[in-house]
Design a protein around this motif. Structure first.
Motif, PDB file in Angstrom:
ATOM      1  N   CYS A 316       0.827  -1.204   0.000  1.00  0.00           N
ATOM      2  CA  CYS A 316       0.000   0.000   0.000  1.00  0.00           C
ATOM      3  C   CYS A 316       0.870   1.265   0.000  1.00  0.00           C
ATOM      4  O   CYS A 316       1.764   1.418   0.829  1.00  0.00           O
ATOM      5  N   CYS A 331      -0.810   3.229  -7.789  1.00  0.00           N
ATOM      6  CA  CYS A 331      -0.570   2.094  -6.894  1.00  0.00           C
ATOM      7  C   CYS A 331      -0.761   0.790  -7.679  1.00  0.00           C
ATOM      8  O   CYS A 331      -1.791   0.591  -8.319  1.00  0.00           O
ATOM      9  N   CYS A 338      -6.489  -4.475  -4.552  1.00  0.00           N
ATOM     10  CA  CYS A 338      -7.175  -3.569  -3.620  1.00  0.00           C
ATOM     11  C   CYS A 338      -8.421  -2.970  -4.281  1.00  0.00           C
ATOM     12  O   CYS A 338      -8.314  -2.235  -5.270  1.00  0.00           O
TER      13      CYS A 338
END
Ligand code: SF4
Length: 366
Positions: A316, A331, A338
């Protein structure tokens, strides 16, 4: 006039386009502007305001999501407290799905923990009053906006002589975070939209010093489409004119002094303390801790939670997202490992999180 009708005026498509046109007319070079508040990020995405702006304007999403910046240690402390026998942990709904190191509050509740969602900390005081045989702990997260109600809950519990009520103090403050962002060697922010609801409580008397020190315009900004575009227009005008200072583009709600009674209540109950922000680290005097006179209401003392230490997820990049250094779509886990149904980090869970906003409003490639 109902509040719905009143707000319609601030969502008028023609006016929105007109102000967007004024911004286009004023811009002559690229500018990076941070909206501090996650509520503003969501409104920008929801109404597609980012897509109305000229490409010279880059909106950078700030750390103003209280759920997102609550460090893993505090979430693990809440999980541990909630797992203890004879304890009722109360919390705002957003916190339930935020992952701790190994679990979340939903899972603790499924395993038999007593966790109740409340809409106000005063609801928690009532639960404590109605359940004198149980310890009731309120997970007191939020920015300056929720601090007066959290302070009021402590004062009320003391007045009622409740010995079974405490809070897990987790309030954070905006100005120290602005100092941290602006003093970073990686800082790209050239102008700030300050969060209107925080300023409704705190005023904006703290901001001229910040604007002057970092030579950065700051504009107090609301949450409706016209509020946001007006805030961006004022910031762009200041940047283009080379003006530094603070302007208020949300005068129907915010005054320079703010709500002095609410500030007095916060100061009565809380004192500034160093606080860790998730993914960012410790920011000096950026949190609110209980003053000595209210120490009995501190759940960290009552439950001796200080020893819990945790490690942030290696995947993360919430810290960089929260400082505006990266966008959610940068990301590698975004939208794959996620998602809102299976979040790895708090910004994908919270209703104010930037990752959740990008996912919900389809900004996957920005
Ligand atoms: S997409 Fe998920 S893993 Fe990536 S920064 Fe956001 S919350 Fe963290």
């Amino acid at each position: 006039m109902s509040s719905k009708d009143f707000l319609k005026g601030f969502r008028d498509a023609k006016l929105v386009k007109r102000v967007a046109g004024e911004i286009r007319h004023r811009v002559s070079q690229p500018w990076s502007i941070m909206e501090i508040c996650g509520g503003q990020t969501h409104a920008i995405m929801q109404y597609g305001l980012d897509q109305l702006l000229p490409e010279e304007i880059e909106l950078i999403h700030g750390p103003g999501c209280p759920v997102c910046v609550t460090p893993l240690e505090l979430i693990d402390q809440a999980l541990w407290i909630a797992s203890q026998p004879n304890v009722i942990l109360t919390s705002f709904g957003d916190m339930l799905r935020v992952p701790g190191s190994t679990s979340d509050l939903f899972s603790v509740r499924a395993a038999g923990g007593q966790i109740r969602v409340v809409y106000s900390p005063l609801d928690s005081v009532k639960i404590a009053k109605d359940n004198p045989q149980q310890e009731v702990v309120f997970f007191a997260i939020g920015f300056e906006t929720t601090a007066p109600a959290n302070a009021m809950a402590v004062v009320q519990a003391q007045k009622l002589g409740l010995e079974n009520f405490s809070i897990l103090p987790a309030n954070v403050l905006v100005p120290p975070a602005m100092h941290t962002i602006l003093s970073s060697p990686n800082n790209r922010i050239q102008g700030f939209l300050a969060a209107g609801h925080v300023c409704a409580v705190m005023g904006y008397w703290e901001y001229p010093t910040i604007a002057e020190k970092y030579q950065t315009p700051i504009v107090v900004t609301g949450f409706e489409p016209l509020d946001l575009l007006q805030g961006i227009l004022s910031t762009v005008e200041m940047l283009e004119d080379g003006r530094v200072g603070v302007e208020n583009a949300y005068p129907r709600v915010v005054g320079f002094e703010g709500n002095r009674a609410a500030q007095g209540l916060i100061n009565q109950v809380f004192k500034p303390v160093d606080r860790k922000w998730r993914g960012i680290g410790v920011i000096p005097e950026s949190g609110l801790g209980l003053r000595n006179v209210y120490q009995d209401f501190d759940a960290t003392e009552r439950f001796q939670t200080g020893e819990i230490r945790t490690q942030e997820s290696e995947i993360c990049i919430a810290g960089e997202v929260l400082q505006g250094l990266k966008k959610p779509a940068d990301c590698p886990a975004f939208g794959t490992l996620c998602t809102p149904n299976s979040p790895l980090g708090a910004p994908m869970v919270s209703s104010e999180g930037a990752c959740a906003a990008y996912y919900r409003y389809g900004r996957k490639n920005q």
